[in-house]
Design an enzyme around this catalytic site. Structure first.
Site, PDB file in Angstrom:
ATOM      1  N   LYS A  44     -15.222  11.941  -3.969  1.00 24.69           N
ATOM      2  CA  LYS A  44     -13.757  12.034  -3.996  1.00 24.69           C
ATOM      3  C   LYS A  44     -13.351  11.955  -5.629  1.00 24.69           C
ATOM      4  O   LYS A  44     -13.413  10.577  -6.208  1.00 24.69           O
ATOM      5  CB  LYS A  44     -12.426  11.366  -3.212  1.00 24.69           C
ATOM      6  N   GLU A  66     -26.020  13.715  19.736  1.00 26.95           N
ATOM      7  CA  GLU A  66     -24.641  13.730  20.582  1.00 26.95           C
ATOM      8  C   GLU A  66     -23.636  14.451  21.144  1.00 26.95           C
ATOM      9  O   GLU A  66     -23.221  14.824  22.384  1.00 26.95           O
ATOM     10  CB  GLU A  66     -23.689  12.669  19.255  1.00 26.95           C
ATOM     11  N   TRP A  86     -12.092  16.106  -3.517  1.00 32.11           N
ATOM     12  CA  TRP A  86     -13.014  16.195  -2.409  1.00 32.11           C
ATOM     13  C   TRP A  86     -13.862  17.118  -3.192  1.00 32.11           C
ATOM     14  O   TRP A  86     -14.032  18.342  -3.586  1.00 32.11           O
ATOM     15  CB  TRP A  86     -13.004  16.958  -0.815  1.00 32.11           C
ATOM     16  N   THR A  88     -29.118   7.358  18.205  1.00 25.90           N
ATOM     17  CA  THR A  88     -28.997   8.001  16.746  1.00 25.90           C
ATOM     18  C   THR A  88     -29.640   6.937  16.073  1.00 25.90           C
ATOM     19  O   THR A  88     -29.792   5.509  16.524  1.00 25.90           O
ATOM     20  CB  THR A  88     -27.637   7.884  16.301  1.00 25.90           C
TER      21      THR A  88
END
Ligand code: ADP
Length: 541
Positions: free
Chosen positions: A437, A329, A442, A185
């Site tokens: 936030k 992944e 959110w 990654t």
């Protein structure tokens, strides 16, 4: 009655064997690093891969050894792709855009013994070579005559490597659960983590990628991967294309829109890349009054694809967009926004809406969204949760990890925040670390960014949360204007305000000439936040 069917190991060598036997003459067109166009076919790629495997074995590479490869998308890279894993070794793809210290870390961490590198990328290796004690040899992917000068010892040209290797070789019969490839990654937070694909996971993932509701390649397709083979398993196209018997166009290292358009015009029907490549391509097409003559589908993923890009491809150029989501992944494909009957029945706007989501998963991928306490959230298209994924193409444990990355039931936390609607369509709203936030609610940075880039003079946009004395955080847009234009703050905010609730409209727009990007082409919000801090940027009540 148990076990009466054949146990046919799922090795990736069976993919190239199939392509070479049943689709031997399918064209593989490739632009070399020096610009030369070369033509080959699956029979030729397989023969080349056998020679690579044979030569690596002669150099002392044994099953389970790791070979690092830093190369552009070329036919030679395809031969190495199958040659390394066909020798039973593990293909470690290297992204030349990583920072030097990250490259040093991953090459040492994966214990690469040999590095294979394109000639123009050799300086990248030369700079870090003193810190790579395990590397026994560097192989430059060039003929002897075209070898660049180098200070490195133990360097071989690709031609020298293959000299005397006639391809009379049998693939090393590894176990299907053995390691096949490693991709790290990009490590925007902390150290890069190594994902180790097995032969089995790669074969199963490629089968799933080729299902009709995903990418669904066939022998009539010609696939041009613009996404580099070193990014997230190359979106598995080097497996799914030969598995389907499709032809391939390998565009090499020149990723400018003009060069890519020229390569696509050699007959590509399917292509794949991140949104920024396509934003640049659309500008190029418009400026030059160009079109595509053979292209039918474009796979867009890696970051959220703006609606304007999907609309332009489909309406102006007759090319179907498949907006896909995945990660290193997950091999990487997790979902694709193709049409189930419920979506196909909608009007054009409804279908476009569905395409701005990332769609639904194929068989072999299982998904859910959960709250912070791990409780599963409803599929109502509104409730956001952490996106969890499991399946045979999903990581269980990172290379040399001390604990599993997935829980006891196999669920891996993607770090993405998403909603799932009643049709099972997933919409990514944020990375959990980039969440904004405000007043306890959110706000989706991806939604704000996508509406901002719908403005014709906005080339790129990033929404980030900035501390606010009353609301905790408020969204702010950072915008890169299309060169030569100067869009106004008010126009951009008015456009966004048409599509989101009033309290979600950003408090400000900051203009910059460019945004910081990660090695995989994503906007680096970490660096952007740092930059704003250096500017002492702040919001007042
Ligand atoms: P990196 O090394 O940059 O993390 P990955 O390919 O593994 O490379 O990145 C995976 C992440 O990219 C996902 O977790 C998600 O946040 C983002 N991503 C990928 N595709 C999409 C998409 N279509 N829409 C929104 N985000 C996406």
């Amino acid at each position: 009655m148990r076990d009466l069917m054949q146990d046919w190991p799922l090795r990736v060598s069976t993919i190239i064997d199939h392509a070479a036997k049943y689709h031997p003459k399918r064209a593989i067109i490739s632009r070399d690093v020096d610009g030369t166009i070369r033509r080959s076919d699956w029979a030729g790629i397989r023969h080349g891969a056998l020679r690579v495997a044979q030569a690596l074995q002669r150099l002392g590479i044994r099953p389970g050894d790791t070979v690092g490869v830093m190369a552009w998308n070329t036919a030679r890279h395809l031969q190495i792709w199958y040659g390394v894993s066909g020798a039973g070794a593990v293909l470690h793809t290297l992204n030349p855009r990583l920072f030097a210290e990250q490259l040093v870390y991953i090459i040492n961490h994966a214990e690469d013994r040999i590095l294979m590198v394109d000639p123009d990328l050799l300086p990248v290796i030369e700079r870090i070579a003193p810190q790579l004690p395990r590397i026994e040899r560097v192989i430059v992917l060039a003929d002897r005559a075209a070898m660049p000068r180098t200070t490195l010892p133990e360097v071989l040209s690709h031609e020298e490597l293959l000299a005397g290797a006639d391809g009379d070789f049998a693939w090393v019969p590894v176990d299907e659960r053995d390691a096949c490839g490693i991709c790290y990654t990009s490590g925007t937070t902390g150290r890069p983590k190594g994902v180790v694909y097995t032969h089995r996971s790669n074969v199963l993932h490629a089968l799933a990628a080729n299902s009709a509701d995903m990418i669904g390649l066939s022998s009539c397709d010609v696939v041009m991967p613009v996404v580099p083979l070193f990014h997230a398993n190359g979106w598995a196209l080097a497996y799914s294309a030969p598995m389907a018997g499709a032809g391939m166009i390998m565009p090499g290292r020149d990723l400018t829109p003009a060069a890519l358009h020229e390569m696509l015009e050699m007959g590509a029907t399917v292509t794949a890349a991140v949104p920024t490549i396509w934003l640049a391509m659309l500008q190029h097409l418009r400026a030059g009054g160009l079109r595509f003559s053979t292209l039918k589908r474009v796979i867009i993923g890696g970051s959220s694809c703006p609606r304007a890009v999907i609309e332009a491809f489909q309406r102006d150029y007759g090319v179907q967009v498949i907006h896909a989501w995945g990660m290193t992944e997950t091999s990487p494909l997790g979902t694709a926004a193709t049409f189930t009957p419920e979506i196909a029945a909608l009007d054009e706007e409804g279908r476009l809406d569905a395409q701005t989501s990332v769609g639904h998963p194929p068989f072999t991928v299982d998904l859910k969204i959960v709250d912070d306490a791990g409780a599963e959230q409803p599929w109502d298209g509104r409730t956001q949760g952490r996106l969890m994924i499991r399946g045979p193409g999903v990581v269980r444990r990172y290379l040399k990890g001390e604990a599993d990355a997935a829980d006891a039931e196999g669920w891996f936390d993607t770090g993405d925040i998403a909603t799932i609607d009643a049709n099972g369509y997933v919409r990514i709203t944020d990375r959990s670390k980039d969440l904004i936030k405000s007043g306890g609610e959110w706000i989706s940075s991806i939604e704000l960014e996508n509406w901002a880039v719908a403005h014709p003079q906005v080339a790129e946009a990033a929404a980030i949360g900035v501390a606010h004395p009353k609301w905790g955080e408020r969204p702010v847009l950072v915008v890169v204007p299309v060169p030569g234009t100067s869009p106004s703050r008010e126009e951009i905010l008015a456009l966004v305000a048409k599509h989101v609730a009033k309290w979600q409209v950003p408090d400000d727009v900051i203009f910059m000439e460019e945004l910081p990007h990660t090695a995989t082409g994503k906007i680096s919000k970490l660096d952007l936040r740092r930059r704003l801090a250096e500017m002492n940027y702040a919001l007042s009540a």
